[in-house]
Motif scaffolding. Structure first.
Motif, PDB file in Angstrom:
ATOM      1  N   ILE A  36       2.881   7.309   4.360  1.00  0.00           N
ATOM      2  CA  ILE A  36       4.104   7.151   5.161  1.00  0.00           C
ATOM      3  C   ILE A  36       4.545   5.691   5.179  1.00  0.00           C
ATOM      4  O   ILE A  36       5.742   5.389   5.106  1.00  0.00           O
ATOM      5  CB  ILE A  36       3.865   7.699   6.576  1.00  0.00           C
ATOM      6  CG1 ILE A  36       3.642   9.195   6.508  1.00  0.00           C
ATOM      7  CG2 ILE A  36       5.059   7.440   7.457  1.00  0.00           C
ATOM      8  CD1 ILE A  36       3.358   9.817   7.827  1.00  0.00           C
ATOM      9  N   GLY A  37       3.575   4.768   5.227  1.00  0.00           N
ATOM     10  CA  GLY A  37       3.938   3.354   5.168  1.00  0.00           C
ATOM     11  C   GLY A  37       4.615   2.997   3.855  1.00  0.00           C
ATOM     12  O   GLY A  37       5.604   2.254   3.818  1.00  0.00           O
ATOM     13  N   GLY A  38       4.085   3.544   2.763  1.00  0.00           N
ATOM     14  CA  GLY A  38       4.700   3.293   1.465  1.00  0.00           C
ATOM     15  C   GLY A  38       6.106   3.854   1.393  1.00  0.00           C
ATOM     16  O   GLY A  38       7.026   3.212   0.869  1.00  0.00           O
ATOM     17  N   ILE A  39       6.299   5.051   1.962  1.00  0.00           N
ATOM     18  CA  ILE A  39       7.640   5.647   1.952  1.00  0.00           C
ATOM     19  C   ILE A  39       8.602   4.788   2.770  1.00  0.00           C
ATOM     20  O   ILE A  39       9.751   4.554   2.358  1.00  0.00           O
ATOM     21  CB  ILE A  39       7.558   7.082   2.496  1.00  0.00           C
ATOM     22  CG1 ILE A  39       6.871   7.994   1.491  1.00  0.00           C
ATOM     23  CG2 ILE A  39       8.940   7.614   2.788  1.00  0.00           C
ATOM     24  CD1 ILE A  39       6.594   9.354   2.023  1.00  0.00           C
ATOM     25  N   SER A  75       4.875  -0.606  -2.456  1.00  0.00           N
ATOM     26  CA  SER A  75       4.984   0.716  -1.835  1.00  0.00           C
ATOM     27  C   SER A  75       4.411   1.790  -2.748  1.00  0.00           C
ATOM     28  O   SER A  75       3.727   2.710  -2.277  1.00  0.00           O
ATOM     29  CB  SER A  75       6.443   1.015  -1.507  1.00  0.00           C
ATOM     30  OG  SER A  75       7.165   1.180  -2.692  1.00  0.00           O
ATOM     31  N   ILE A  76       4.667   1.660  -4.046  1.00  0.00           N
ATOM     32  CA  ILE A  76       4.115   2.673  -4.957  1.00  0.00           C
ATOM     33  C   ILE A  76       2.596   2.604  -4.971  1.00  0.00           C
ATOM     34  O   ILE A  76       1.907   3.638  -4.980  1.00  0.00           O
ATOM     35  CB  ILE A  76       4.711   2.471  -6.367  1.00  0.00           C
ATOM     36  CG1 ILE A  76       6.181   2.872  -6.342  1.00  0.00           C
ATOM     37  CG2 ILE A  76       3.980   3.306  -7.394  1.00  0.00           C
ATOM     38  CD1 ILE A  76       6.908   2.536  -7.592  1.00  0.00           C
ATOM     39  N   THR A  77       2.064   1.383  -4.902  1.00  0.00           N
ATOM     40  CA  THR A  77       0.607   1.255  -4.837  1.00  0.00           C
ATOM     41  C   THR A  77       0.061   1.909  -3.582  1.00  0.00           C
ATOM     42  O   THR A  77      -0.966   2.608  -3.611  1.00  0.00           O
ATOM     43  CB  THR A  77       0.219  -0.229  -4.858  1.00  0.00           C
ATOM     44  OG1 THR A  77       0.986  -0.884  -5.849  1.00  0.00           O
ATOM     45  CG2 THR A  77      -1.242  -0.391  -5.144  1.00  0.00           C
ATOM     46  N   MET A  78       0.788   1.705  -2.449  1.00  0.00           N
ATOM     47  CA  MET A  78       0.318   2.315  -1.202  1.00  0.00           C
ATOM     48  C   MET A  78       0.327   3.835  -1.306  1.00  0.00           C
ATOM     49  O   MET A  78      -0.629   4.503  -0.896  1.00  0.00           O
ATOM     50  CB  MET A  78       1.195   1.863  -0.035  1.00  0.00           C
ATOM     51  CG  MET A  78       0.839   0.500   0.498  1.00  0.00           C
ATOM     52  SD  MET A  78       2.021  -0.061   1.701  1.00  0.00           S
ATOM     53  CE  MET A  78       1.507   0.869   3.105  1.00  0.00           C
ATOM     54  N   ILE A  79       1.414   4.384  -1.869  1.00  0.00           N
ATOM     55  CA  ILE A  79       1.497   5.845  -1.940  1.00  0.00           C
ATOM     56  C   ILE A  79       0.406   6.403  -2.843  1.00  0.00           C
ATOM     57  O   ILE A  79      -0.270   7.383  -2.513  1.00  0.00           O
ATOM     58  CB  ILE A  79       2.888   6.275  -2.444  1.00  0.00           C
ATOM     59  CG1 ILE A  79       3.937   5.930  -1.399  1.00  0.00           C
ATOM     60  CG2 ILE A  79       2.935   7.757  -2.714  1.00  0.00           C
ATOM     61  CD1 ILE A  79       5.339   6.171  -1.850  1.00  0.00           C
ATOM     62  N   ILE A  80       0.190   5.731  -3.988  1.00  0.00           N
ATOM     63  CA  ILE A  80      -0.807   6.255  -4.923  1.00  0.00           C
ATOM     64  C   ILE A  80      -2.206   6.143  -4.340  1.00  0.00           C
ATOM     65  O   ILE A  80      -3.022   7.070  -4.455  1.00  0.00           O
ATOM     66  CB  ILE A  80      -0.687   5.533  -6.277  1.00  0.00           C
ATOM     67  CG1 ILE A  80       0.583   5.997  -6.973  1.00  0.00           C
ATOM     68  CG2 ILE A  80      -1.890   5.815  -7.153  1.00  0.00           C
ATOM     69  CD1 ILE A  80       0.841   5.327  -8.274  1.00  0.00           C
ATOM     70  N   SER A  81      -2.492   5.015  -3.648  1.00  0.00           N
ATOM     71  CA  SER A  81      -3.827   4.910  -3.054  1.00  0.00           C
ATOM     72  C   SER A  81      -3.992   5.917  -1.924  1.00  0.00           C
ATOM     73  O   SER A  81      -5.075   6.469  -1.721  1.00  0.00           O
ATOM     74  CB  SER A  81      -4.074   3.489  -2.553  1.00  0.00           C
ATOM     75  OG  SER A  81      -3.077   3.145  -1.632  1.00  0.00           O
ATOM     76  N   GLY A  82      -2.890   6.211  -1.206  1.00  0.00           N
ATOM     77  CA  GLY A  82      -2.958   7.246  -0.186  1.00  0.00           C
ATOM     78  C   GLY A  82      -3.280   8.596  -0.787  1.00  0.00           C
ATOM     79  O   GLY A  82      -4.111   9.342  -0.265  1.00  0.00           O
ATOM     80  N   LEU A  83      -2.650   8.903  -1.921  1.00  0.00           N
ATOM     81  CA  LEU A  83      -2.963  10.166  -2.596  1.00  0.00           C
ATOM     82  C   LEU A  83      -4.408  10.190  -3.058  1.00  0.00           C
ATOM     83  O   LEU A  83      -5.071  11.225  -3.009  1.00  0.00           O
ATOM     84  CB  LEU A  83      -2.018  10.365  -3.788  1.00  0.00           C
ATOM     85  CG  LEU A  83      -0.585  10.709  -3.406  1.00  0.00           C
ATOM     86  CD1 LEU A  83       0.269  10.815  -4.637  1.00  0.00           C
ATOM     87  CD2 LEU A  83      -0.556  12.003  -2.655  1.00  0.00           C
ATOM     88  N   PHE A  84      -4.908   9.013  -3.502  1.00  0.00           N
ATOM     89  CA  PHE A  84      -6.312   8.942  -3.921  1.00  0.00           C
ATOM     90  C   PHE A  84      -7.240   9.266  -2.758  1.00  0.00           C
ATOM     91  O   PHE A  84      -8.213  10.019  -2.908  1.00  0.00           O
ATOM     92  CB  PHE A  84      -6.593   7.546  -4.487  1.00  0.00           C
ATOM     93  CG  PHE A  84      -8.026   7.327  -4.849  1.00  0.00           C
ATOM     94  CD1 PHE A  84      -8.549   7.919  -5.986  1.00  0.00           C
ATOM     95  CD2 PHE A  84      -8.835   6.551  -4.060  1.00  0.00           C
ATOM     96  CE1 PHE A  84      -9.866   7.733  -6.316  1.00  0.00           C
ATOM     97  CE2 PHE A  84     -10.154   6.354  -4.383  1.00  0.00           C
ATOM     98  CZ  PHE A  84     -10.670   6.946  -5.523  1.00  0.00           C
ATOM     99  N   PHE A  85      -6.920   8.702  -1.570  1.00  0.00           N
ATOM    100  CA  PHE A  85      -7.780   8.996  -0.418  1.00  0.00           C
ATOM    101  C   PHE A  85      -7.665  10.454  -0.002  1.00  0.00           C
ATOM    102  O   PHE A  85      -8.651  11.058   0.442  1.00  0.00           O
ATOM    103  CB  PHE A  85      -7.429   8.086   0.755  1.00  0.00           C
ATOM    104  CG  PHE A  85      -7.960   6.700   0.584  1.00  0.00           C
ATOM    105  CD1 PHE A  85      -9.317   6.495   0.446  1.00  0.00           C
ATOM    106  CD2 PHE A  85      -7.115   5.613   0.556  1.00  0.00           C
ATOM    107  CE1 PHE A  85      -9.815   5.228   0.285  1.00  0.00           C
ATOM    108  CE2 PHE A  85      -7.613   4.350   0.387  1.00  0.00           C
ATOM    109  CZ  PHE A  85      -8.957   4.149   0.248  1.00  0.00           C
TER     110      PHE A  85
END
Lengths: 118, 256
Positions: A50-53, A7-17
């Motif tokens: 949102i998926g990561g959250i 989940s943390i990876t998803m959130i960080i990659s989302g922030l990157f995008f």
């Protein structure tokens, strides 16, 4: 633990995008490419964040039913964004094209209105 | 120059992050906004007096019922004022003083993607509006929010498809009547408690209508009052949108 890392990876990659979308909106040369950056980056990064959250919430609440219910609500938001954001980008592009905004092409290309490079 | 802007942004961001530690905890009853005597009274007693977990809804629809009633009237009056300023003042199509220009109500160009995605989204939005309206006792929401979401779904439908055909289903006259009906629901429900020996908007006395205890009567009365608010808000929002988009001409206009 693994779920938390995912989940943390998803959130960080989302922030990157998101960062990419912001850079695209500022740096791209004309209307269409800016909308392209905004639409693509916004949709994907919102979905990722949102998926990561949702994953993180379910993991920290030990996969109880109430937590899964919250995750389902977040999933509904994801579906809503997945439908509405590309549609709004599309209709803005179309409105811009109808209003006569010309895409910025290479200088030696001849037909200005029909070819669509991105 | 760009370096200067970057420095400002970074410093402000760092200040915000630094100041974030001083915020009270989420939903803390001891945050400075809740320090007053009245707020503490609400926090301690609302659930025992009304059986509504959401304090905002209880304060809005019960403790300050007069305020909310006249807020609804204000929304209605704003709609009437916009109608009086922008509208031609003639509700029937034949007596329009100025002939409507042809470009008004020009339909948006047909777009399959927009039409299909609107068709997928609008029922969900309307269902969510009813959920927000009915679930205002337990979660953020209520009559104003639910009414606005409902009106937004109709506005989206009209923007994405045939404006004239959608608008003919609910004329100006009907939407003004719906606004009046909403206020009448609210004020009438308050007046009803006069007949059972209470004060105006005193929901406790309405337990004679429900086979319940007075606390549940208060809780259900709030729902009915919120339904009235939603009627007024949604119809007036739709009226304002129509007035703005049509330049004030009444919608079922067959001349243009």
């Amino acid at each position: 633990m693994i779920i938390e890392i995912i989940s943390i990876t998803m959130i960080i990659s989302g922030l990157f995008f998101f960062l990419g979308a912001v850079a695209g909106i500022i740096r791209f040369p004309d209307f269409y490419t800016r909308m392209h950056a905004a639409g693509k980056g916004d949709t994907l990064s919102t979905v990722l964040v949102i998926g990561g959250i949702a994953l993180y919430y379910m993991e920290t609440h030990h996969w109880e039913w109430s937590a899964i219910l919250v995750a389902l609500k977040l999933l509904a938001i994801i579906i809503f964004i997945f439908i509405s954001s590309p549609t709004s980008t599309h209709i803005l592009m179309k409105a811009g094209f109808d209003a006569g905004i010309k895409p910025k092409l290479k200088e030696n290309s001849e037909n200005n209105t029909t070819s669509e490079e991105s | 120059m760009k370096v200067f802007q970057t420095i400002i942004a970074v410093v402000l961001g760092a200040l915000l992050i630094y100041a974030e530690a001083d915020f009270p905890a989420w939903a803390s009853s001891k945050s400075p906004a809740n320090a007053g005597e009245l707020s503490q009274y609400y926090i301690k007693n609302i659930y025992d007096e009304t059986l509504v977990p959401n304090m905002v809804t209880a304060v809005l629809a019960d403790y300050r019922g007069y305020d909310t009633l006249f807020e609804t009237v204000v929304v209605f009056t704003a709609g009437l004022a916009i109608f009086a300023i922008l509208g031609t003042g003639v509700m029937r199509e034949k007596k329009t003083a100025v002939p409507a220009p042809k470009r008004i109500y020009s339909e948006p160009p047909f777009d399959l993607i927009v039409r299909i995605s609107t068709r997928m989204l609008v029922p969900v939005i309307q269902l969510f509006a009813l959920y927000v309206l009915a679930h205002g006792h337990h979660s953020p929401g209520g009559g104003f929010q639910g009414g606005v979401i409902l009106a937004a779904s109709f506005i989206m439908l009209e923007l994405s498809s045939d404006l004239r055909a959608e608008a003919a289903k609910l004329t100006h006259r009907m939407s003004i009547w719906l606004g009046i009906i909403g206020i009448v629901i609210y004020a009438g429900w308050g007046t009803l408690s006069l007949f059972f020996g209470g004060h105006f908007l005193d929901y406790d006395m309405l337990q004679a209508l429900f086979p319940l205890d007075p606390l549940m009567a208060r809780s259900h009365s709030m729902l009915i009052v919120e339904v009235g608010v939603a009627f007024t808000v949604s119809s007036i929002m739709l009226l304002i949108f129509r007035q703005l988009v049509s330049g004030g001409y009444s919608i079922p206009d067959k001349q243009a």
